[in-house]
Structure formats: C-alpha cells, structure tokens
Design a protein around this motif. Sequence first.
Motif, short mmCIF file in Angstrom:
data_model
loop_
_atom_site.label_atom_id
_atom_site.label_comp_id
_atom_site.label_asym_id
_atom_site.label_seq_id
_atom_site.Cartn_x
_atom_site.Cartn_y
_atom_site.Cartn_z
N TYR A 1 3.54 -5.81 3.74
CA TYR A 1 2.27 -6.27 3.30
C TYR A 1 1.87 -6.05 1.94
O TYR A 1 1.21 -7.24 1.39
CB TYR A 1 1.03 -5.72 4.41
CG TYR A 1 0.08 -6.65 4.74
CD1 TYR A 1 0.33 -8.09 5.35
CD2 TYR A 1 -1.28 -6.32 4.65
CE1 TYR A 1 -0.79 -8.79 5.75
CE2 TYR A 1 -2.44 -7.15 5.10
CZ TYR A 1 -1.94 -8.43 5.49
OH TYR A 1 -2.99 -9.13 5.69
N LEU A 2 1.90 -4.68 1.39
CA LEU A 2 1.49 -4.69 0.20
C LEU A 2 2.26 -5.58 -0.81
O LEU A 2 1.74 -6.10 -2.03
CB LEU A 2 1.48 -3.12 -0.14
CG LEU A 2 0.28 -2.25 0.31
CD1 LEU A 2 0.61 -1.01 0.25
CD2 LEU A 2 -1.10 -2.87 -0.46
N LEU B 1 -3.56 -1.18 10.59
CA LEU B 1 -3.21 -0.92 9.32
C LEU B 1 -3.53 -2.19 8.16
O LEU B 1 -3.73 -2.01 7.01
CB LEU B 1 -1.59 -0.99 9.38
CG LEU B 1 -0.86 -0.93 7.95
CD1 LEU B 1 -0.97 0.58 7.44
CD2 LEU B 1 0.66 -1.17 8.53
N PHE B 2 -3.20 -3.40 8.62
CA PHE B 2 -3.48 -4.68 7.92
C PHE B 2 -5.02 -4.70 7.44
O PHE B 2 -5.34 -5.15 6.34
CB PHE B 2 -2.97 -5.78 8.36
CG PHE B 2 -1.26 -5.79 8.34
CD1 PHE B 2 -0.36 -4.85 7.86
CD2 PHE B 2 -0.66 -6.78 8.79
CE1 PHE B 2 0.64 -4.72 7.85
CE2 PHE B 2 0.67 -6.74 9.09
CZ PHE B 2 1.35 -5.87 8.45
N ILE C 1 -5.42 5.05 5.61
CA ILE C 1 -4.77 4.80 4.47
C ILE C 1 -5.41 5.25 3.13
O ILE C 1 -6.61 5.20 2.82
CB ILE C 1 -4.51 3.20 4.79
CG1 ILE C 1 -4.43 2.64 6.09
CG2 ILE C 1 -3.51 2.68 3.67
CD1 ILE C 1 -4.83 1.21 5.86
N LEU D 1 -0.76 7.66 4.66
CA LEU D 1 -1.00 7.08 5.98
C LEU D 1 -0.92 8.03 7.11
O LEU D 1 0.00 8.93 7.19
CB LEU D 1 0.25 6.02 6.17
CG LEU D 1 0.31 5.22 7.32
CD1 LEU D 1 -0.78 4.22 7.53
CD2 LEU D 1 1.54 4.45 7.49
N ILE E 1 -5.88 -2.11 4.76
CA ILE E 1 -5.37 -2.48 3.55
C ILE E 1 -6.32 -3.46 2.92
O ILE E 1 -6.64 -3.44 1.71
CB ILE E 1 -3.98 -2.90 3.40
CG1 ILE E 1 -2.88 -2.03 3.93
CG2 ILE E 1 -3.43 -3.83 2.31
CD1 ILE E 1 -1.49 -2.20 4.05
N LYS F 1 5.10 2.78 8.06
CA LYS F 1 5.29 2.73 6.57
C LYS F 1 5.85 1.26 5.96
O LYS F 1 5.49 0.82 5.08
CB LYS F 1 5.87 3.92 6.12
CG LYS F 1 5.01 5.12 6.19
CD LYS F 1 5.75 6.34 5.66
CE LYS F 1 5.01 7.66 5.72
NZ LYS F 1 5.68 8.72 5.17
N LEU G 1 1.32 2.38 -1.70
CA LEU G 1 0.70 3.15 -0.47
C LEU G 1 1.06 4.79 -0.93
O LEU G 1 2.08 5.10 -1.32
CB LEU G 1 1.67 2.88 0.87
CG LEU G 1 1.23 3.75 2.16
CD1 LEU G 1 -0.24 3.38 2.52
CD2 LEU G 1 2.22 3.28 3.21
N SER H 1 5.89 -1.56 7.50
CA SER H 1 5.00 -2.68 7.44
C SER H 1 3.93 -2.69 6.45
O SER H 1 3.64 -3.70 5.86
CB SER H 1 4.09 -2.41 8.90
OG SER H 1 5.29 -2.76 9.98
N ALA H 2 3.49 -1.52 6.07
CA ALA H 2 2.52 -1.36 5.08
C ALA H 2 3.18 -1.72 3.67
O ALA H 2 2.35 -2.55 3.00
CB ALA H 2 2.11 0.27 4.96
N LYS H 3 4.54 -1.18 3.47
CA LYS H 3 5.06 -1.58 1.96
C LYS H 3 5.18 -3.21 2.13
O LYS H 3 5.23 -3.57 0.96
CB LYS H 3 6.19 -0.87 2.14
CG LYS H 3 6.30 0.49 1.81
CD LYS H 3 7.55 1.19 2.05
CE LYS H 3 7.46 2.69 1.85
NZ LYS H 3 8.98 3.37 2.06
#
Length: 514
Positions: free
Chosen positions: A490-491, A430-431, A407, A394, A434, A484, A391, A486-488
């Motif tokens: 998921y990634l 967000l998901f 994103i 955002l 991605i 952020k 990421l 959450s993004a980390k």
Amino acid sequence: MRKIHMFDTTLRDGEQSPGVHLTIEEKVEIALQLEKLGIDRIEAGFPASSPGEIQNVQAISKAVRNTSIAVLARAHKNDIEAARTALKGAATPCLHIVLATSPIHRKYKLNMTKDQVIETAEMAIKFGKNFFSEIEFSLEDASRTEFDFMYEVVDRAIQAGATVINLPDTVGYASPETFGDMFRKVRENVPRVDNILLSTHCHNDLGMATANTMAAIHAGVDQIEGTINGIGERAGNTAIEEIALTLETRQDIYQAKSNIVLNEIYHTSKLVSHYSGMTVQANKAIVGDHAFAHESGIHQDGMLKESSTYEIIKPETVGISTSTIVLGKHSGRHALKKKLEHLGYHLTEGELANAFENFKMVIDKKKYVIDDDIHLLINKDFINMQHRYELTDLAIAYPNEHAEVTIELMDEKQNRTRNTTEGNGVIDALFNGIEKLIGDQFQLQDYSIRSKNIGKDAVGEVTVKVEKDGHSYSGRGMDTDIIKASAKAYLTAINQILQKDKQEEKTNSFSFIN
C-alpha cells in the motif's frame, strides 16, 4: 424480430457446481439482479431436495415480482407438492418437470419402458396442472433420444397440458449441425408444437453449449436456458451473456432479440462470481478480464485508430467502462505513446524513441509493464525515487469485535508518527491507519495475495492497485508476515502517487515562470 425468452438457472443448475453453496440472502440478491438484467424466467431451485430449499424459493418468490419464478421437480407427486408449497407466493409461478427419455437413461437410471416413461410424464403433467397454469416439461437427454419416441413424448406432453417443451443437450453430446436438425424435425413431425414454447438447455462438456444453443435458435427455438458465466454441473451450461451478445451482434443471421439489459451483464457476472466463489477465466467471452484487452502491437495500432478494427462489441455495451491496452512484448510505439499521453507525458519524437528502447529492455525482463514502470522509464526523478513514507512499526490487537492496528511511519525527513486505528478486519484497519497518518485518502481497486515459495514460512507477496484522481497505481510488498507485506504494498503505491503529485507541482511551477 421474434423474441427469444431467457430462462436462467444460475440458482439451481449453477449452484450444483462443486463447492458452490449460496445463502438465502445471496440467492435473493442474485435473483433481484437477474430481474434487473431482464431475465424472463428464473429457476430458483429444487424444492424437493430439502426444507431449506423450499425456504430459499419462498424468499425469492416474495422478493421478485416482475419475473416468472420456476422450480425443478421430478415426475413424482411429492416433488410437485413441494414445488407447490415453495411457489405459493410467486407472482408468476412455473412448474418445471423433468423426466429422462434416452435409451441409456431409461435402462440404467429409470428402469422403465417407453410406455412407462410416457405414462409417468402424462401423470406428472396432469397432476401439476391442478396447481399451475404454466408447466415446462423437459425430456432429459433429448439429444440422445430416438426421434420417433421423442415426437411421441412431446406430443403427449403437450396434450397433457405442458406449455413449454424443453429438449436439452443434458451431457453436452450434440453438435450444432445435429442439434439444429433435431429441432427442425420436431417442428415437422409434432403438429401441436406450434401451440407451446419450444426450449433448449445445453451443457458444455465438449465446449459447444453456446454454438448448440445458437443452432437451436436458428432452427426455431423460442426459449434458451443457461446460467451467468456458464457455471453449472461438470463443464457448466450455456452462458446467457454469450447468447445475449450474439443475438445483439449478429441480428443479420438470427433475426431475433431478447429482453436482456446488456449494460447490466458485467455487474451480474461479477455478483455471481463473488457469491459463488467461481472465478471467471481471464479469456472468457464477454465478461473475462481479457475480453476487451489488447497486447499485440498490430491490434493496438488498429484499436487506437478505430476500435471496430478489433472489437465487435463495445465494452460499455456490457457495462465495462473501457478497453484495456496491455503493454507487453508485442506492443508497438503507438501504444506506448498513447499510454504516456494518458499518464500526462507528451514527448518529442526523439524522447519517444528513447523511451521505446528503454521499454523494450524492460519488457525483455518482465511479462508486461504497469503504470509504475512507465513512470520509472520516463523520469529520472522516478528512477532515483525516495520513498516518502516507510513502515517502522506495526502491532495488531483484537480488544473487541473489530481489529485494532497500531502503525508507525517514518517520512523522508526521518520524522516518525504513530496512531492506532480500528477497522472491519486487519487490512481495513491497516489501510485506514496509513491514510490517517499521511493525511490523504485513496481508493483501493484490487488486493491479491500469493505465495512466493512453499512451507509455513513462505514469503507472501501482496499486490494492490490504488486509484487517485482517476489514475491507477500498483504496489507490491513481500514479507513472511502477510500484514506487513500488505502495508509495504500500500505504501509503495502511495509513494508513487505522492511522487507524481510532486513532479506535477514542479512542472506547473516551471510552466508558470515561463
């Protein structure tokens, strides 16, 4: 085998749990699931408590057509009139009248003599009989009521027209020995008791609700009352799922059965937990997360050889797909080998020995290992794993009713891509964003947040579980900005998936060449 009738009071006594408030729509959905579960009678509420409660019962009565609907009423004409209004549209209505009988309740709550209690009970039952063919009468606090007085109240209630007599352990005071004996004595001393359905309703204040209920069944009770997950006043009620599985598993003792559809139990438990907001404790019998989980090496070894060594109930019986082998400090080599095979690794004895040593070193630092850790243990490519996607930017906006998330991701070749995606909330957007940037779809199985420290600037830790092609991958992300994090998370999970796919491509290519 004789039948045990199941009376569910999740929507009445269960909703009395502190902090629980169910909407009409939620109550109807739960009621329909209870009907699907095979419940014989659903106690839908206490109509005299509010006009809204009357509407709740009416909605449930309209939706549920194959299960009897009951409502609670005190021994007052106004309560019975409210019950009559609420149950007007029910296919099979039942009036449930409750009146306390124990000395402590007579003195401090009712301020009544024994004669006044009997007169009040008879009046209420006879008045209710003008509108209902099915009437249940409960002697509140029966387990602390004098036997001679109990016999008289039960007999007079039956003569007045009660079709069900309920002797509850209202405050969870009874023990299995004394409670079972109480029902035997009632059967011996009340001649007309064979003409009605004998019922019980146990609370769990001393943790014996299920044991007391089973003792009552053993003593000849025909109906048990309880709730899903055992929720309810104070320490809760008898958990219906526990009674259903005990009857199923120990038919040799109880010689009785219910109409419960066992493989609907887990779904019903999850539905009630979701709408009530009451989390099921992990070690809760039948439906807890650990009910079919095994960590001890001895247990795991037995389970892997023959499940019945440590499981008296198959998880699929209650609607759970499979048992869980939890790899922790008590796990043995056999369990690790099976987990590796499940993840696609087939090791030689020497490789397994090395993997087990590495596993033991990791487990000394962690409470348990997840699939991601196993991958890292086995393959050097995983140890030196390069993140395929990171990421880099955002932004969040709310231009309309939906959240909008912009994103930017950077891949392993330093290429950057960006998009803006809407969703039903920030995390959904967000998901989704991605996945669009990566060009693949994943199934989110679990999402949780917890604080790593205290204060408004606390670091939030997000943990996700993502499924792809039947395998689950976990990811964690930390940041003071929970979006952020959450993004980390998921990634991280997605990078594990992509790395595994890449490794499988190498393996398949090598096998083809050879």
